[in-house]
Structures are given as C-alpha cells and as structure tokens.
Scaffold this motif. Sequence first.
Motif, PDB file in Angstrom:
ATOM      1  N   MET A 459      37.795  33.696  32.324  1.00  0.00           N
ATOM      2  CA  MET A 459      37.678  33.041  33.717  1.00  0.00           C
ATOM      3  C   MET A 459      38.214  34.090  34.576  1.00  0.00           C
ATOM      4  O   MET A 459      37.372  33.934  35.739  1.00  0.00           O
ATOM      5  CB  MET A 459      38.869  31.887  33.561  1.00  0.00           C
ATOM      6  N   MET A 460      39.211  34.770  34.557  1.00  0.00           N
ATOM      7  CA  MET A 460      39.794  35.747  35.588  1.00  0.00           C
ATOM      8  C   MET A 460      38.563  36.910  35.760  1.00  0.00           C
ATOM      9  O   MET A 460      38.222  37.161  37.019  1.00  0.00           O
ATOM     10  CB  MET A 460      41.065  36.174  35.245  1.00  0.00           C
ATOM     11  N   THR A 461      38.119  37.471  34.810  1.00  0.00           N
ATOM     12  CA  THR A 461      37.037  38.506  34.883  1.00  0.00           C
ATOM     13  C   THR A 461      35.759  37.818  35.679  1.00  0.00           C
ATOM     14  O   THR A 461      35.142  38.669  36.417  1.00  0.00           O
ATOM     15  CB  THR A 461      36.584  39.163  33.715  1.00  0.00           C
ATOM     16  N   SER A 462      35.345  36.727  35.385  1.00  0.00           N
ATOM     17  CA  SER A 462      34.340  36.225  36.187  1.00  0.00           C
ATOM     18  C   SER A 462      34.498  35.955  37.498  1.00  0.00           C
ATOM     19  O   SER A 462      33.462  35.928  38.211  1.00  0.00           O
ATOM     20  CB  SER A 462      34.027  34.744  35.467  1.00  0.00           C
ATOM     21  N   LEU A 591      37.540  49.948  35.581  1.00  0.00           N
ATOM     22  CA  LEU A 591      36.838  48.878  34.876  1.00  0.00           C
ATOM     23  C   LEU A 591      37.965  48.017  34.223  1.00  0.00           C
ATOM     24  O   LEU A 591      38.831  48.361  33.769  1.00  0.00           O
ATOM     25  CB  LEU A 591      36.150  49.410  33.628  1.00  0.00           C
ATOM     26  N   VAL A 592      37.686  46.643  34.682  1.00  0.00           N
ATOM     27  CA  VAL A 592      38.825  45.416  34.298  1.00  0.00           C
ATOM     28  C   VAL A 592      38.545  45.049  33.056  1.00  0.00           C
ATOM     29  O   VAL A 592      37.507  44.385  32.671  1.00  0.00           O
ATOM     30  CB  VAL A 592      38.734  44.464  35.349  1.00  0.00           C
ATOM     31  N   TYR A 593      39.653  44.926  32.266  1.00  0.00           N
ATOM     32  CA  TYR A 593      39.560  44.132  30.953  1.00  0.00           C
ATOM     33  C   TYR A 593      40.761  43.626  30.372  1.00  0.00           C
ATOM     34  O   TYR A 593      41.753  44.376  30.735  1.00  0.00           O
ATOM     35  CB  TYR A 593      38.903  45.261  29.915  1.00  0.00           C
ATOM     36  N   ASP A 594      40.655  42.899  29.417  1.00  0.00           N
ATOM     37  CA  ASP A 594      41.928  42.456  28.828  1.00  0.00           C
ATOM     38  C   ASP A 594      43.186  42.014  29.773  1.00  0.00           C
ATOM     39  O   ASP A 594      44.096  42.428  30.018  1.00  0.00           O
ATOM     40  CB  ASP A 594      42.579  43.647  28.000  1.00  0.00           C
ATOM     41  N   LEU A 595      42.637  40.745  30.441  1.00  0.00           N
ATOM     42  CA  LEU A 595      43.702  39.913  31.090  1.00  0.00           C
ATOM     43  C   LEU A 595      44.391  38.798  30.511  1.00  0.00           C
ATOM     44  O   LEU A 595      44.785  37.645  31.001  1.00  0.00           O
ATOM     45  CB  LEU A 595      42.692  39.397  32.424  1.00  0.00           C
TER      46      LEU A 595
END
Length: 620
Positions: A459-462, A591-595
């Motif tokens: 949800m947050m990465t989208s 690069l954003v990942y693992d939230l």
Amino acid sequence: MGIPHCKHRPRQLSNRFASGRERAEPGSSTLHTNFQLSASGSDLLLIDPEASVINSVSVPAVLSNVSFSRKLDTRETWVYFLEATPGSENNSFSYDQVAEMPMAKKQPVIINEFLTANRTSIPDEDGNLSGYPVNLENYGLSDSKEQPHRWQFTTIVIMPGEYLLLFASGKDRCNLESPFLHTNFKIRASGETLVLSHPSGMTIDQLPTGKHDGDLSAGLLPGNSTKRYFMENPSPGEENRGPFLDGYTMMPQISPAGGFYNQPFEAIIIPPGSKTEVRYTLDGSEPTAESPLYTAPLWIEETAVLRARAFSEDAMPGPVTSCSYFFNTDHELTVVSVMMEPDDLWNPTDGIYVRGYNASNKFPYYGANFWKDIEKPIYIEMSEPDGTLGWGMNAGIKIGGQYSRAMDQKIFNVFFRNIYGHNEIRYPLFEDKDLTLFKALTLRTSGQDALYSKIRDIMMTSLLEVTGLDYQAHRQAVLYLNGEYWGIYNIRERANRYMVAHNHGLDPDRIDLLQGNWRVRAGSNEEYLALLDFVRNNNLSLEENYAYVRGKMDITNYIDALVEQVYFAQTDQGNIRYWREQSNEVKWRWLVYDLDWAFWPGHLQNNTLAAMISPAVTGV
C-alpha cells in the motif's frame, strides 16, 4: 603448404619452400625463398622479369600439415588438402571449407565433454590424444564461430592422456595457481556450439552442446570422436563413461489441461511414442525411473499437481509435463502454483523450509536450514484471476527475508536461470509498471505484517508512483505449494540490479547497488565511500563543496526518500538501498523497500524526524 606452380620446365612441377633460407641452386627440385609465409595468412605473388604481377593468391590461415592448393579439375578454385602433393598434381581428396575437414579428429586436443547446467556435479571454488605433451598457449575457446578467440589459453601443457577441466562461468580466470580455469563466457543450457581454435584462428574442433537438463553432460565415446552423446554420469577430468544416450524423449501430453474444476474427472497421459513408457507423480516431485508407471487414467477429485515424464532405453528422459488442478475454489486473486521435491522442503538435512539439525532454540532460530543460502529447483506457474494460465516454467527457489524466515509462512525468492532452461521470464506481470522482462521475483508475505494486514508494504510503496523513487511493483496472489493452499502472497519485483536496470533501460552489469551502510549488493562501493569521505571532510556550507556533492547524488531524490521514511513513521530506517549507473555523469538514487514496520500502531507517536537526524539512531 601449396603455392602457385612455376612451370619453367615442361611437364615438371618444382617444389618451392617459403622457408626464408634463400637457396636457389640450378637444377634443384627443392628451392627455398628468402621469406616465410605466416601461419595466420599471407598474400603470395608471382612476378615476371618486367616486375608485372602475373598471378597472385591470398593464402588463408591454415593448420599444420594442411595444404591450400588449386583444385585439379577447376584451376580457378582453391581448396584444402589433408594430404599434400609436393611436386605432383593436386589429385588427393579436397575440402571446400576447413569446417568440412576431419582435421579436428587428427588433432591431439579435442573438446571431449561439456556440462552446461551444472547444479551439483562439479563444485565450483577436452583430453590429449597424442603421445606427446601439447602446449595450449594462444589456443582459443568460444561459443561463437565469429569470435574464435573469445577466451584464450595461457601457457598450459596437457600431457598425453590427460584431461583439462574448464568452467564456462563468465568469471574469466586463467591463473595457473587457481584450482580451476574459468572462461569469460557462459554456455546456454538451451544449446549452442562450443568452438576450439588454433592460435592461427582456424577451427580445429567444434561440438554442438544441445539442450541440457541439470547435471547432465554430453561428450564423445572413448576412442570415437565422431558423434556427440548424452551422459547421466558426468566425468570431469576423466574418460567419458556410459551409458551413452542419443538425444531426449519427447514430452507426454496430459488431458484435460490444468485449470479450475468443480467436478471429478479422469486425467489421461498420452505417451510421445510406442517405444516409450510414462511415469508420473502427484506429490510435486519430478518423475524418475522409479516413479509410478502410468497404465490407466488417473481419477482426480481434489486439488492436485500432476507431473509426467517419458522414458526409453536409448534416450535421455524427456522434459516433464506439469499441470495444476484446482477444485471448488472461488479465488478472485491471481493463483501461483509451485511444484518441487517434498524433501527439498522438509528434509532435516537440507530442506529449505525447516529448522534442521543445527537451529538455535530461540527465535529467530539462527543456524536453521531456512537461514542457509540453499536454492532448489521448482516448476512454477501462474493463472490469471479469470482462470487463464499466464505462464509456467522451471526455476529455482530460496527462502527470503530476515526475521520473517522464522515465521510459519515464509517468503520465497524465485530465480530464472539458464540451468533451469530459461534465464528470464517475459510477461506483463504488473499493472502499475510497463515491464515485461524479469530475472527474478519475490513471493512475499509482507514480512512482520504477515500476521496483520498483509498489505502495509504494497500500500505504501504504491503511493510512491508520483515520486522519482524506485519501488517494487506488486500483484496480490494466493499460493499453492505442491497442491496445498499456502495463503495470500504478494508477487513483487526482486529488489536487485536487474530491477534497477529494467526500470531505467540500463545494463545490469554496469550497476552499483548498495544496502544499509554501503554493503555491496552489485558492482562496487568505492565511489560511494569516496563521496562519503568528501562529505565528512569538507564544509558543505561552501557552494563549491555542495555543488560537488550535488553532482554525485540526486539531492531531490534523496530528500524524497527521507520524507517518505518520516511520513510513514518508518522505524526500520537503516533498511535502505541506493544505486547508480557506473558513469561519472550519473548520480546516486534511492530504492524504497520493506516498509513492514511503517504506519505501525504504537509507532505513530514516535518522532521519526528526530530519529532520522540522530547519528545514534541511523548510524554513521
């Protein structure tokens, strides 16, 4: 080497040696020129007393004891001879092309055996048929006829009867002190031609590899180097041993095809030929010669995976036909089915899903099998929400994540590699990104959020689509493991150099990708450490210093990454990745990942901004 004949005597052919010895005694039949011809090719001219060229020929590169001469019946045609005819007419058997000559079989060194899909046969870190040592210096090995010296041997001597083991790994290691030699190219498991070349550039041996399954090799019969055979028992560094098999059996057909059903039915397996037998499994494993023999239709009345394979006495077992049958399901999500050897999951020695014999008693059970870097072969297929089969292929699988490895529902990383038949998948997997090429995928349970919403990270990465930050695309799915329902998963891009390259149209081999405090995921951290050193040792309030940093990193992109972390109340702030293309003109990006810990109840009151700017929290 044959050269143009000089008929200064009627009906008599003279020998001319281009030896450099300069001997021209009158009446001698063995005259020597004052120059030599190059083994790599030369132009040869015949000049009359007035210095006019009356005949010429471009002599190509040839091997020892191979002559290049005019064809007897067609004087304008030049051909190759294994049997030279000095002083006589060119009347021995000729070859139009070097590739047609059996000269490689007369060479002391040949390509003897190759294994293109090496899983476990030879842990990572061509025989001499002559009666004398052979120095391979400047010999070439390649997977391309157009580039015969793609990889070149150094001073390596093979003694009579010896075999030399090479790894076509792409690592390019030719250090004689190393335990193994590695070429700078790889051989595709789908098949290509391996070429051995003389220092002159001439091909002295070539062998088509054919399509290979894992840990199966192909090579020549001992004492007979005329035909390639497949072997189930690779023999690196030794004489090839049988049984020697000629090709593969064809795939059997299964009817009805895999899919979604509401009523029981009979599954029929159709053999590919009258001289084959078919064996099958229902537990997810690949059929072997010991698996149940198919003799009658199989009654299917519940969700199951059916795999079938044909066998014959004189051929290798063929490819496996696999299909998934789903009964009375009402899934509105994509369905992923994974089939694999049950022992690869549950065996306490090396099953990837279990703790095994060496696990700690405390969470997260360090030492457990699921903490080890173990990859197992699988067949994976994906069906669209409407029941249409999207794709299915062989691949490799590992357990992924960190502490989530210790949870009951684990993360899987799926890899497409040549050893499984294909090194990529081409399919439009994600609606939010216009991508169709993937080297790896992650089947993710949402980490620590797996027991709660399962959508926190996606949800947050989208929400980051409108920023310039890189993020993993997603698709929600349900997973079946060997026919058993395994819960809701998220199909994600794998956050690696291929993801970065495919998202930006770059070369994956020219990506520096770092994680956390500059740990290397791909490429090198040298440029980043140099930038970090500059920041530590220079006053960034000075415009020239700040301009230098601005030229090395995308400041706006970095600020977006910090704002995202603060806004989402992300407490796992050290879990970051950043990358750049290997070029002085390209800047570092994030690069954003693992939230999974973001927007977490109980963390929302934390001052994430204060934590962000505190060296005690984020590290240095």
